[in-house]
Structure formats: structure tokens, C-alpha cells
Scaffold this motif. Structure first.
Motif, PDB file in Angstrom:
ATOM      1  N   GLY A  22       0.829  -1.197   0.000  1.00  0.00           N
ATOM      2  CA  GLY A  22       0.000   0.000   0.000  1.00  0.00           C
ATOM      3  C   GLY A  22       0.866   1.251   0.000  1.00  0.00           C
ATOM      4  O   GLY A  22       2.010   1.241   0.477  1.00  0.00           O
ATOM      5  N   ASP A  41      -4.192   1.238  -2.632  1.00  0.00           N
ATOM      6  CA  ASP A  41      -3.922  -0.138  -2.186  1.00  0.00           C
ATOM      7  C   ASP A  41      -3.002  -0.861  -3.168  1.00  0.00           C
ATOM      8  O   ASP A  41      -2.982  -0.567  -4.373  1.00  0.00           O
ATOM      9  N   THR A  82      -5.023   1.957  -7.165  1.00  0.00           N
ATOM     10  CA  THR A  82      -4.666   0.586  -6.770  1.00  0.00           C
ATOM     11  C   THR A  82      -3.626   0.021  -7.734  1.00  0.00           C
ATOM     12  O   THR A  82      -3.704   0.238  -8.955  1.00  0.00           O
ATOM     13  N   ARG A 128      -3.213  -2.387   2.262  1.00  0.00           N
ATOM     14  CA  ARG A 128      -4.073  -1.209   2.181  1.00  0.00           C
ATOM     15  C   ARG A 128      -3.242   0.064   2.282  1.00  0.00           C
ATOM     16  O   ARG A 128      -2.285   0.148   3.052  1.00  0.00           O
ATOM     17  N   HIS A 132      -6.754   4.470   4.334  1.00  0.00           N
ATOM     18  CA  HIS A 132      -7.649   3.612   5.121  1.00  0.00           C
ATOM     19  C   HIS A 132      -7.487   3.870   6.627  1.00  0.00           C
ATOM     20  O   HIS A 132      -8.398   3.567   7.399  1.00  0.00           O
TER      21      HIS A 132
END
Length: 335
Positions: A22, A41, A82, A128, A132
Motif C-alpha cells: 500500500g 492499495d 490501486t 491497504r 484507510h
């Protein structure tokens, strides 16, 4: 396909990809102070996937490649992007392959359908990103998760041939000769025992363009179920044949006793194989005249030989009763 190219047993090591990291990125933009965390992520690691392929007949393509490792997932990036998923590795296997855990010996999966895929090792999950972990008391977290490790496994591939009819007999009983006459297969044929060291497959052309597959299994000897000879390695190839064709040569000292030894070896290896349809052919009948053949038939009928299984005299060399043999096998396969 030559005998050296037929591989029906191999061990491989497989490892799925690790998940990507992440991101710990903090948002930066003109006129915006303290934009906060926006790290994305990580992507998942690549899977190891098994796939059935009906066009493969052997495990030969694993002869020089025994290790498979999928790619790692991509790392997360700014703006909550991501990372890319790691590239999967698809391992194609012939139908009839049994996949076992090498360490425990347990069956993990069986390849029975063309094109069907099975994920045997899942890629590790991506970590993550730092967004987050934002909270009222921690508004600019400068940490993120690392990706999870992939899975690693040592597996054994065992091929059990998918054929309609399996030839069962002692070494030098004439199985390879019969296969070469009924099909276009070109197995090695010679006048000594254990000429056949690998299973051979052939396609029998029947009427109206219909076909069925017949397999020549290396000869079985007494004690094969305990590992004697080379028959023990190949008894598994008979497990998936719907019909068993027993070959006993006409010049055998005791036809009934030879048949019983073969049946007993199958019983000791796997009793369920005796539930299959059975047909017995007495080969090399070109060595017999009509009178001797009738005497043998009468003797076999009086003894109740073969435990009620139907039988027939044939000769592969002289082409005697081969058409009738194909008729009987087709009828048994389609009843």
C-alpha cells in the motif's frame, strides 16, 4: 508419440505472487494545505491456475520445467490508485490428471473437463494504503500495509488415461499387436516380455464414422499390486476405462488360471475395478485348427471359465474375428 515422450507422473513446485504494498502518499496540490493521505492499495499477487486441455495426452511439457512462480502485485500509488494485479500463471493439464499434495499425499483436485479452471494457489492480498487509516485523531498516517505473501505448494501430477477400453494381459500376450491392427497407433512390438514400457492410446474407427479409444497398458505380472514388475506403476491407468478387455494367448498353459491371476491383481489394487464391464479374448488363435478350437470352447464352457464374462477367439495377425470384436466392444460401451 514415442515411449520417451510419454510422461504420466511428475512433481512440481508452485508459488503464487505476493501482494503489492500500500502507498503512504500524502495529497499535494497548489492552494491546498494538508490535503491528507491518498495512498492507494497494492494489487493482489498472481494466482496459480490449473486448466484442463483435451488436446494434451501426456505430462511431457513438465519434463524440463518443475517450478512455477506467479508475479507480485503492483504497489499502490497516489490519488488512491490501486496497483496492478500480478500476472496469473495458467498450467494446462491433460484430462484425467490427479493433483496431489506431495507432502501429505491427499488429492487436491482432478482435471476432468476441458477448459475448466481451478485456482490451486491464490495470490497474496495487496496491502491497504494509508488513506484507510485516517481518523479524527490520526489525520496524516504515514504508514500503510505491506502485501501478504503468496502460497507455496509442492504438488504431484498423476495422469490416469481417459480411454473407453483398457487392454489387460500378461507381458507378450499380444496387446500391442492388437492395438496396432485395430487403430493407427504404432506401438513397439517384439517377441520378448515388457516390450511396452509406457501406455499407448489408439482410436478405433467404427461404422458410420463412430470411434472409441483403446489403451494398451504395460503387461501385468503376478504380484504387480505389491509393486513387482512394472505393472504397479500403470495399474492406475485402468481405473478410468469403462470396459476391460482381457487378453489371454491361446498357447497359455492354463487359460482360466491366467485370467484369474489378472483379475486377482486388479482386485488387490482396487476392488472397484471389478465392477467394470469385462470381455475376454483368446488371442493367437491362428495357431489352432477348427477341431482344437471347438475342444477348447467346450472345456472352457464346462469349467465355467471367466466367471460368466463373455469371450471370443481372435487373431491379430490373421485378422480373425476382429470385426466381430469391434461390434461387441461398441455394444458394451453403448449399452
Amino acid at each position: 508419440m514415442t515411449e520417451g515422450n510419454f510422461v504420466d507422473y511428475t512433481k512440481v513446485t508452485i508459488e503464487s505472487g505476493r501482494g503489492g504494498k500500500g502507498s503512504t502518499h500524502l495529497h499535494r496540490e497548489k492552494y491546498i494545505d494538508k490535503g491528507g493521505p491518498d495512498g492507494g492499495d497494492g494489487g493482489r499477487g498472481g494466482h496459480i491456475i490449473l486448466k484442463g486441455n483435451k488436446n494434451l495426452w501426456t505430462l511431457y511439457h513438465f519434463k524440463y520445467k518443475r517450478h512455477f512462480k506467479a508475479a507480485q502485485g503492483g504497489n499502490g500509488a497516489k490519488q488512491r490508485r490501486t496497483g496492478n494485479d500480478g500476472e496469473d500463471i495458467v498450467i494446462e493439464l491433460p484430462l484425467g490428471t490427479v493433483v496431489k499434495d506431495t507432502e501429505t499425499g491427499q488429492v487436491v483436485h482432478e482435471i476432468l473437463e476441458d477448459g475448466k479452471e481451478f485456482i490451486i494457489c491464490e495470490g497474496g492480498k495487496g496491502g491497504r494504503g494509508n488513506w484507510h487509516f485516517k481518523s479524527a485523531t490520526r489525520q496524516t498516517p504515514r504508514y500503510a500495509q505491506t502485501g501478504m505473501d503468496g502460497q507455496s505448494l509442492d504438488v504431484t501430477f498423476e495422469l490416469k488415461i481417459l480411454a473407453d477400453v483398457g487392454l489387460v494381459g500378461f507381458p507378450n500376450a499380444g496387446k500391442s499387436t492388437l492395438l496396432s491392427v485395430l487403430t493407427a497407433a504404432k506401438p513397439k512390438i517384439a517377441n520378448y516380455e515388457f516390450t511396452t514400457l509406457k501406455p499407448n492410446l489408439g482410436i478405433v474407427e467404427y461404422r458410420d464414422f463412430k470411434t472409441f479409444v483403446i489403451a494398451d497398458i504395460p503387461g501385468i505380472i503376478e504380484g504387480a499390486a505389491e509393486g513387482k514388475g512394472i505393472g504397479h506403476r500403470f495399474l492406475r491407468h485402468i481405473e478410468r476405462n469403462s470396459t476391460l478387455l482381457f487378453l489371454v494367448p491361446a498357447d497359455s498353459n492354463d487359460i482360466s488360471a491366467e485370467y484369474e491371476i489378472l483379475v486377482n491383481e486388479l482386485r488387490k489394487y482396487n476392488p472397484e475395478m471389478l465392477d467394470k464391464e469385462r470381455f475376454v479374448v483368446i488371442s493367437k488363435c491362428d495357431m489352432l485348427d477348427e477341431e482344437l478350437m471347438e475342444e477348447m470352447k467346450e472345456e472352457l464352457d464346462n469349467e465355467g471359465a471367466f466367471n460368466g464374462a463373455p469371450y471370443m477367439f481372435i487373431s491379430s495377425v490373421s485378422q480373425i474375428n476382429l470385426t466381430q470384436l469391434k461390434d461387441r466392444l461398441w455394444a458394451m460401451l453403448n449399452d
